[in-house]
Design a protein around this motif. Sequence first.
Motif, PDB file in Angstrom:
ATOM      1  N   SER A 153       0.823  -1.214   0.000  1.00  0.00           N
ATOM      2  CA  SER A 153       0.000   0.000   0.000  1.00  0.00           C
ATOM      3  C   SER A 153       0.854   1.259   0.000  1.00  0.00           C
ATOM      4  CB  SER A 153      -0.936   0.011   1.211  1.00  0.00           C
ATOM      5  OG  SER A 153      -0.191   0.013   2.420  1.00  0.00           O
ATOM      6  N   ARG A 189      -1.978   2.398  -4.541  1.00  0.00           N
ATOM      7  CA  ARG A 189      -3.280   2.430  -3.884  1.00  0.00           C
ATOM      8  C   ARG A 189      -3.976   1.137  -4.294  1.00  0.00           C
ATOM      9  NH1 ARG A 189      -8.802   5.723  -5.272  1.00  0.00           N
ATOM     10  NH2 ARG A 189     -10.065   4.582  -3.749  1.00  0.00           N
ATOM     11  N   ASP A 241      -5.354  -0.579   0.908  1.00  0.00           N
ATOM     12  CA  ASP A 241      -5.932   0.701   1.302  1.00  0.00           C
ATOM     13  C   ASP A 241      -7.402   0.568   1.666  1.00  0.00           C
ATOM     14  OD1 ASP A 241      -3.938   3.186   0.477  1.00  0.00           O
ATOM     15  OD2 ASP A 241      -3.601   1.376  -0.706  1.00  0.00           O
ATOM     16  N   ASP A 261     -10.430   8.712  -7.325  1.00  0.00           N
ATOM     17  CA  ASP A 261      -9.079   8.907  -7.851  1.00  0.00           C
ATOM     18  C   ASP A 261      -8.859  10.331  -8.330  1.00  0.00           C
ATOM     19  OD1 ASP A 261      -8.394   6.364  -7.303  1.00  0.00           O
ATOM     20  OD2 ASP A 261      -8.375   5.630  -9.370  1.00  0.00           O
ATOM     21  N   GLY A 314      -4.498  11.689  -0.434  1.00  0.00           N
ATOM     22  CA  GLY A 314      -4.185  10.522   0.354  1.00  0.00           C
ATOM     23  C   GLY A 314      -4.833  10.583   1.714  1.00  0.00           C
ATOM     24  N   ASP A 328      -2.001  12.202  -3.381  1.00  0.00           N
ATOM     25  CA  ASP A 328      -1.830  10.759  -3.531  1.00  0.00           C
ATOM     26  C   ASP A 328      -1.655  10.467  -5.015  1.00  0.00           C
ATOM     27  OD1 ASP A 328      -1.823   8.045  -3.503  1.00  0.00           O
ATOM     28  OD2 ASP A 328      -3.671   7.797  -2.344  1.00  0.00           O
ATOM     29  N   ARG A 363      -0.104   7.686  -6.167  1.00  0.00           N
ATOM     30  CA  ARG A 363       0.188   6.279  -6.354  1.00  0.00           C
ATOM     31  C   ARG A 363      -0.690   5.679  -7.456  1.00  0.00           C
ATOM     32  NH1 ARG A 363      -1.015   3.877  -0.633  1.00  0.00           N
ATOM     33  NH2 ARG A 363      -2.801   5.272  -0.976  1.00  0.00           N
ATOM     34  N   HIS A 377      -3.118   3.018  -9.050  1.00  0.00           N
ATOM     35  CA  HIS A 377      -4.246   2.335  -8.432  1.00  0.00           C
ATOM     36  C   HIS A 377      -4.338   0.906  -8.972  1.00  0.00           C
ATOM     37  CE1 HIS A 377      -8.719   2.836  -7.011  1.00  0.00           C
ATOM     38  NE2 HIS A 377      -8.093   1.822  -6.436  1.00  0.00           N
TER      39      HIS A 377
END
Length: 413
Positions: free
Chosen positions: A70, A74, A101, A153, A158, A164, A166, A168
Amino acid sequence: MSATTRRLVSFALGTRPGERATTAGAASGVVGTIALGYLTYRALTLASNAGGLHRLGDGGPADVARTSPSRRYRISLLVPARDEEHTLPSTLPLLLAQGADEVVVLDDHSSDATARVARELGARVLTGEPLPDGWIGKTWACQQLADAVTASDADGVGEDGGADEREHLLVFTDADVTWRPGALDELVAEMDRGRTDLLTVFPRHRVGSFGERLMVPLVDAAFVGHAPVPVIRSRRRGALAANGQVMAFRRAAYELAGGHAAVRGELVEDVRLARRARDAGARFDVVLGGAAIEVRMYDSYAAAVEGMAKSMPGLHRESRLVMVGAAAWFLMTYTLPWLLPATPLVRLVRALGLLDRAAVNLLVGRTRPVELAETLLGPISPLAVLPAYAKAISGRLTWRGRTYPAARRGWRP
């Protein structure tokens, strides 16, 4: 005819050179020769897959990250659930402990306390919308799950309130799948190692009843003996295997394939969606669940018949003729040799048929004595699966309280 050819013919027919074959001997020769060819192909395929198929839970890839997945992605674990009140208490806590997550369960109009149980165990629970025309229950549930978790998204925020960025990962998993500690880390490391956009997992099967032992191992036999893994990973049409029990997508690949909306009316949605993703350019791979990811698909012989019947049309080109041919082929290969005169060729085919079943169990990691003893059921399993073929050929299939008429799926004779 050369001397070598005459000896081969005599071996096949169970006669001495120059001796005329009986009708039974001729049948033994024909059946034995065809079965030997097929079992030889399967033996070569199993040997290839023994070296080419990775099995989770056997030590994992050498580059398994030491940090929680994680932290790099995500990760959304997405569980479509319908009447899983008695299953979730054993599987959901292990899923919640994987370090993702979020774990989101969609209650697909259950008639039991599925939603309450999932909520009390700590999952985020969504209530499924009514099934629209043209959709299959599972595809609609999975699409709702994907829509729910990707909607956020765009916010790019985050848990700590910061950005955030990251990537997915959407991991779809059935409610009856058991994720052992560390399984998600291994799955993510496997995706990283192969730079995979879609990774599908075939969980190791757990069975309880005798009827399950007759039926469920056939799923493994169909997968690991179907085609060599390099062919499955290629873009060759018709040579793809996928399993909706566990499918992990990078979000971009899922959207590139059109999501579950693109396969909304498919009972074999996993294979169709994987093919769309692969054909659109996504990197695809398949692994065995091994000791990390297991499943008990059915809890009885009757449930196995109903569940397998549901998938058979999609796996046989929606053709009754292909299903009849497949059922006859398996009977000829694994059952009929035990009813024919025991010529040398027939004895060889019998032995190879039993070894085939044992090799499949060894390859997928089902190595307990009772599992290896399932080898002896090989000759009668094709008989046990006939009711599933008959139900599929009848064209009116039921699953989880829903009926799917053949007319909706474009049946061919």
